[in-house]
Write an enzyme that holds these catalytic residues in place. Structure first.
Site, PDB file in Angstrom:
ATOM      1  N   ASN A   1       1.170  -1.295  -0.050  1.00 11.82           N
ATOM      2  CA  ASN A   1      -0.097  -0.089   0.016  1.00 11.82           C
ATOM      3  C   ASN A   1       0.729   1.315   0.083  1.00 11.82           C
ATOM      4  O   ASN A   1       0.095   2.278  -0.624  1.00 11.82           O
ATOM      5  CB  ASN A   1      -1.541  -0.400   1.251  1.00 11.82           C
ATOM      6  CG  ASN A   1      -0.465  -0.424   2.825  1.00 11.82           C
ATOM      7  OD1 ASN A   1       0.868  -0.553   2.970  1.00 11.82           O
ATOM      8  ND2 ASN A   1      -1.293   0.260   3.757  1.00 11.82           N
TER       9      ASN A   1
ATOM     10  N   CYS B   1      -3.453   1.231   7.120  1.00 12.75           N
ATOM     11  CA  CYS B   1      -3.570  -0.130   8.217  1.00 12.75           C
ATOM     12  C   CYS B   1      -4.046   0.728   9.014  1.00 12.75           C
ATOM     13  O   CYS B   1      -5.059   0.578   9.796  1.00 12.75           O
ATOM     14  CB  CYS B   1      -2.236  -0.599   9.046  1.00 12.75           C
ATOM     15  SG  CYS B   1      -0.847   0.981   8.374  1.00 12.75           S
TER      16      CYS B   1
ATOM     17  N   GLU C   1       4.301  -3.612  12.416  1.00 15.28           N
ATOM     18  CA  GLU C   1       3.755  -2.635  12.199  1.00 15.28           C
ATOM     19  C   GLU C   1       1.901  -3.426  10.974  1.00 15.28           C
ATOM     20  O   GLU C   1       2.456  -3.548  10.441  1.00 15.28           O
ATOM     21  CB  GLU C   1       4.370  -1.675  10.968  1.00 15.28           C
ATOM     22  CG  GLU C   1       3.498  -0.761  11.793  1.00 15.28           C
ATOM     23  CD  GLU C   1       2.080   0.127  10.367  1.00 15.28           C
ATOM     24  OE1 GLU C   1       1.119  -0.130  10.963  1.00 15.28           O
ATOM     25  OE2 GLU C   1       2.499   0.193   8.583  1.00 15.28           O
TER      26      GLU C   1
ATOM     27  N   GLU D   1       7.799   2.980  14.276  1.00 19.30           N
ATOM     28  CA  GLU D   1       8.322   3.920  13.203  1.00 19.30           C
ATOM     29  C   GLU D   1       8.047   5.447  13.612  1.00 19.30           C
ATOM     30  O   GLU D   1       7.536   5.659  13.770  1.00 19.30           O
ATOM     31  CB  GLU D   1       7.702   3.114  11.621  1.00 19.30           C
ATOM     32  CG  GLU D   1       7.517   1.332  12.167  1.00 19.30           C
ATOM     33  CD  GLU D   1       7.603   0.970  10.546  1.00 19.30           C
ATOM     34  OE1 GLU D   1       6.434   1.005   9.688  1.00 19.30           O
ATOM     35  OE2 GLU D   1       8.804   0.826   9.561  1.00 19.30           O
TER      36      GLU D   1
END
Ligand SMILES: NC(=O)C1=CN([C@@H]2O[C@H](COP(=O)(O)OP(=O)(O)OC[C@H]3O[C@@H](n4cnc5c(N)ncnc54)[C@H](O)[C@@H]3O)[C@@H](O)[C@H]2O)C=CC1
Ligand SMILES: C[N+](C)(C)CCCC(=O)O
Length: 531
Positions: free
Chosen positions: A194, A325, A291, A505
């Site tokens: 994505n 997400c 993640e 992150e």
């Protein structure tokens, strides 16, 4: 159980054979002029898409090539040739030798090279964004924002590279200890489709700033732009092998996780794969950053500034065709303002321009693949069966431009009359589908918002500042947005609670996930022995 198949000596012989056979190509995959002249439906990408030891390389077994599609047209864009054990070994070894050089450099030396990489990305931003659109299907406006976030991330961690330092601790008798922040070694990045370029930057920037090397595996559906990043790092002057790309799917990813020279794995993708990554990494006691997916709540109170809340709900659901997400796909609206909210949000959703993702006026492009499109449409059908009302969209969309007829488009959808038990409210759809739910009280909505195994993000819209902070405190999510949604400044940590993963992150804290602390204890007196 998987065990790594090569002993050291055999590996050397094979490596030698491979380097003889593999042609290392140092010419860029695509020249900026070629990309500039491309339009939707015209691009063909030829040549190796894997990259190690400073050049592009083809895996040995070309027969395993898989087609990669252009989502806006359904045409084949290129072939992705998966890397097997020998190629993975080559790439990891090339990363390891680069790590030995790179980790000895001062932070400021690493910073200089990374800043140059950030500069090149900025310079080539429009071309990289265009390739991202052709490979991923999202709109050019969004892809340009993604590339901007990517170079900002590299710039941010370049700035941090020179600040990495330890502590000095005074001990009795003039003795002391100090700590050193040291790199981990070869880090593996495994990415989703994505945000192909941005994910590669989010993982490589902190890794490289700390003195590590990286082997990155993009999703087999979006193999193109990670190689462009590898070329840019090489052009900026990193040692050969510092940032490598191996192409492939689950098999290649699992070879990376098991490789004995790999020190850490950072993964972005689905929860089931995240669990497998954790299991594989556990065998080598390797730290992981996960993640993963989400089903994030967005809570809109009746005192909100409605126009902002509607904008927030659109940003929370329809970026990248909903394939994000952290999207806020469970939109809880306080009952009193439900009619006004629905009227506005449906009007705005219907007005979203779907079409050729390379056109600047397009606001929504194509989904990643035909099976994924069908899966998302399946969620809409299921929602209808379970009693939800489709207020708009949720259908395949065929643009008028004939070249887009085979593309994977759908109209963005708003579902009303939803309840907490419905499949569309419980499961991650990963498409442009907003589920709207009504609520009455703060206490009730917090409980319902937290009633999920995910915990990536959450949002709250209200004018009451005390309420905003109280709700943020009580939401079980790694990121809580107040009066906005889905902005991602690189200075801010991003990551999940619960089954949305762990590790972070972006932000300063990510340095801790790509480095380890060594304590050095120094005796200044005589050794007192008990024996
Ligand atoms: N958190 C996020 O940003 C993302 C979440 N997803 C979720 O996952 C769903 C499926 O998307 P996929 O791309 O199929 O996600 P996935 O989790 O299957 O794949 C993500 C990456 O992991 C690799 N991989 C897959 N199996 C592996 C294994 N056994 N060992 C090592 N690497 C492996 C893939 O090749 C890819 O590079 C989406 O519909 C969505 O729900 C997907 C993409 C991004
Ligand atoms: C950039 N942002 C915040 C919209 C999404 C990044 C997370 C992802 O990979 O889905």
């Amino acid at each position: 159980m998987f065990s790594y198949p090569y002993g050291e000596r055999r590996c050397f012989v094979r490596s030698w054979k491979l380097s003889k056979m593999a042609q290392l190509l140092r010419t860029p995959l695509l020249s900026p002029a070629v990309i500039r002249s491309a339009s939707t439906g015209t691009m063909e990408v030829k040549g190796p898409l894997s990259f190690w030891a400073g050049g592009r390389v083809n895996p040995l077994d070309m027969k395993k090539a898989e087609p990669v599609y252009e989502p806006a047209t359904g045409r084949v864009l290129c072939d992705m040739v998966p890397c097997g054990p020998e190629e993975v070994d080559q790439a990891v070894k090339s990363a390891h030798s680069a790590y030995l050089k790179w980790s000895k450099k001062a932070g400021m030396e690493r910073a200089r090279v990374m800043l140059e990489a950030a500069r090149i990305i900025r310079e080539q931003r429009d071309e990289i964004a265009k390739m991202e659109v052709i490979n991923n299907g999202k709109s050019i406006t969004e892809a340009q924002m993604d590339i901007d976030i990517a170079w900002q991330c590299i710039e941010y961690y370049a700035g941090m590279a020179g600040t990495l330092s330890g502590q000095h601790i005074q001990l009795p008798g003039g003795s002391f200890a100090y700590t050193r922040r040291e790199p981990l070694g070869v880090c593996v990045g495994i990415g989703a489709w994505n945000y192909p370029f941005q994910i590669a930057a989010w993982k490589s920037a902190p890794a490289l700033a700390c003195g590590n090397a990286m082997v990155f595996k993009p999703s087999p559906m979006t193999p193109v732009t990670a190689v462009m990043l590898a070329e840019i790092y090489a052009q900026a002057g990193v040692p050969e092998g510092l940032f490598n790309v191996v192409q492939g799917g689950a098999e290649t990813g699992s070879l990376l996780c098991h490789h004995p020279l790999v020190a850490k794995v950072s993964f972005t993708g689905s929860v089931p794969t995240g669990k497998k990554i954790m299991e594989m990494s556990a065998k080598g006691v390797k730290p992981v950053t996960l993640e993963l997916g989400g089903k994030s709540p967005l809570i809109i109170f009746k005192d909100t500034e409605l126009e902002n809340a509607v904008n927030g709900a659109l940003m929370a659901n329809f970026l990248s065709q909903g394939e994000v997400c952290c999207n806020g796909t469970r939109v809880f609206v306080q009952r009193e303002i439900m009619p006004q909210f629905l009227e506005k949000v449906v009007k705005r959703t219907k007005a979203i321009q779907i079409g050729d993702p390379l056109l600047h006026e397009t606001r929504m492009g194509a989904l990643i693949s035909r099976p994924h499109l069908e899966r998302v449409l399946g969620f809409i059908n299921q929602a209808k069966k379970e009693g939800a009302r489709v207020l708009c969209g949720g259908e395949p969309f065929v643009p008028s431009d004939p070249k887009l007829k085979g593309g994977y488009f759908m109209s963005p959808s708003v579902l009303d009359n939803c309840t907490d038990e419905m499949t569309c409210v419980k499961e991650e759809i990963f498409g442009p589908v907003m589920s709207v739910l009504s609520f009455d009280t703060e206490e009730e909505v917090i409980e319902r918002a937290n009633n999920t195994t995910f915990g990536l993000a959450a949002g709250v819209f209200t004018r009451d500042i005390a309420r905003a902070h109280r709700v943020a405190e009580n939401l079980q999510a790694g990121t809580c947005f107040i009066n906005n949604y889905n902005i991602s400044p690189v200075e801010v940590p991003f990551g999940g609670y619960k089954m949305s993963g762990f590790g972070r992150e972006n932000g300063q804290v990510t340095i801790e996930y790509y480095s380890q602390l060594k304590t050095v204890v120094v005796e200044m007196g005589d050794v007192e022995s008990l024996f």
